[in-house]
Design an enzyme around this catalytic site. Structure first.
Site, PDB file in Angstrom:
ATOM      1  N   LYS A 291     -10.635  -2.280   7.052  1.00  0.00           N
ATOM      2  CA  LYS A 291      -9.148  -2.079   7.808  1.00  0.00           C
ATOM      3  C   LYS A 291      -9.531  -1.784   9.070  1.00  0.00           C
ATOM      4  CE  LYS A 291      -6.225   1.809   7.883  1.00  0.00           C
ATOM      5  NZ  LYS A 291      -4.638   2.070   7.197  1.00  0.00           N
TER       6      LYS A 291
ATOM      7  N   ARG B  97       0.429  10.244   1.612  1.00  0.00           N
ATOM      8  CA  ARG B  97       0.765  11.204   2.670  1.00  0.00           C
ATOM      9  C   ARG B  97       1.984  12.429   2.197  1.00  0.00           C
ATOM     10  NH1 ARG B  97       0.489   6.851   7.867  1.00  0.00           N
ATOM     11  NH2 ARG B  97      -1.296   6.008   7.023  1.00  0.00           N
TER      12      ARG B  97
ATOM     13  N   GLU C 260       0.701  -1.029  -0.016  1.00  0.00           N
ATOM     14  CA  GLU C 260       0.010  -0.002   0.067  1.00  0.00           C
ATOM     15  C   GLU C 260       1.054   1.161  -0.042  1.00  0.00           C
ATOM     16  OE1 GLU C 260      -2.722   0.066   3.476  1.00  0.00           O
ATOM     17  OE2 GLU C 260      -2.573   2.330   3.443  1.00  0.00           O
TER      18      GLU C 260
HETATM   19  C1  3PG Z   1      -1.576   2.848   8.837  1.00  0.00           C
HETATM   20  O1  3PG Z   1      -2.074   3.842   8.296  1.00  0.00           O
HETATM   21  O2  3PG Z   1      -2.035   2.000   8.400  1.00  0.00           O
HETATM   22  C2  3PG Z   1      -0.683   3.220   9.690  1.00  0.00           C
HETATM   23  O3  3PG Z   1       0.172   4.379   9.295  1.00  0.00           O
HETATM   24  C3  3PG Z   1       0.459   2.093   9.958  1.00  0.00           C
HETATM   25  O4  3PG Z   1       1.576   2.579  10.784  1.00  0.00           O
HETATM   26  P1  3PG Z   1       2.259   1.844  11.890  1.00  0.00           P
HETATM   27  O5  3PG Z   1       2.431   0.497  11.324  1.00  0.00           O
HETATM   28  O6  3PG Z   1       3.540   2.514  11.847  1.00  0.00           O
HETATM   29  O7  3PG Z   1       1.637   1.979  13.168  1.00  0.00           O
END
Ligand code: 3PG
Length: 219
Positions: A137, A53, A49
């Site tokens: 999700k 950002r 993915e």
């Molecule tokens: C997401 O959008 O899924 C998160 O930013 C995952 O980030 P992390 O694994 O660093 O918590």
């Protein structure tokens, strides 16, 4: 009310069938796109993915679709319909949102690209559920209740599955993947920023392979 099509649901299931780990990648420099994704693929990743950002996210999706047709390329952090349209045009094969809005859920029903909507609560889940969504999700997983919350969701919603992301680490991924209603897990732990900054692609391949081996998904 229009409902989600089986085609979309099958695409989401096929995506997770390709592997249980989905790296969530934010591109800080365009030169890093290909070596970073190749390192993940070398380590055993089949779906990833790319978030919106940074300004490099959209062109990275386009580039990956043109150069790495063997993997699933999804777009993450899609929060508006305008972004959804953009990632559709860039060739994204799935779309992930951190949360839900009715306009976004609506757009996902008619798009050619399936949406994996983000939820953190039962009420958000119910909004998506009412439109036919059955795969979500779960974000931010570690602070929204972790595996216990997903186990609790299975009571009223036995036909719903999740991809938890947010705060997942190598030692907690297995707890999520052990649940019947978890399709796969996502996160950033496979792409440490120091390894990316150093261009240490081998370390990323190794971390990926080690994670898949320790989860029993690679020998
Ligand atoms: C997401 O959008 O899924 C998160 O930013 C995952 O980030 P992390 O694994 O660093 O918590």
């Amino acid at each position: 009310m229009q409902q989600l099509s089986e085609v979309h649901r099958n695409r989401i299931h096929a995506l997770f069938h390709s592997g249980p780990l989905i790296p969530v990648i934010t591109i800080e420099h365009p030169d890093q796109v290909l070596p970073l994704c190749q390192a993940l693929v070398d380590g055993g990743i089949r779906a990833l993915e790319i978030t919106l950002r940074t300004e490099y996210g959209l062109p990275a999706i386009e580039r990956l679709r043109a150069t790495m047709p063997e993997i699933w390329v999804g777009a993450g952090t899609v929060v508006t319909r305008a972004q959804y349209r953009e990632v559709e045009s860039a060739g994204a094969q799935f779309v992930v949102s951190p949360g839900v809005t009715e306009p976004l859920l609506d757009f996902g029903l008619t798009s050619s690209v399936p949406l994996l909507p983000g939820i953190a609560t039962v009420s958000e889940l119910m909004l998506g559920y009412s439109m036919g969504y059955r795969e979500f999700k779960f974000f931010p997983a570690s602070v929204a209740g972790g595996p216990d919350a997903l186990q609790a969701f299975a009571g009223p919603f036995p036909d719903v599955s999740f991809c938890p992301t947010g705060g997942i680490r190598p030692d907690t991924a297995a707890d999520y993947l052990a649940l019947d209603n978890v399709l796969g897990v996502g996160g950033t732990w496979l792409t440490p920023s120091d390894a990316i900054a150093a261009g240490d692609w081998r370390a990323i391949s190794k971390l990926t392979r080690d994670s898949l081996v320790s989860l029993g998904r690679l020998t």
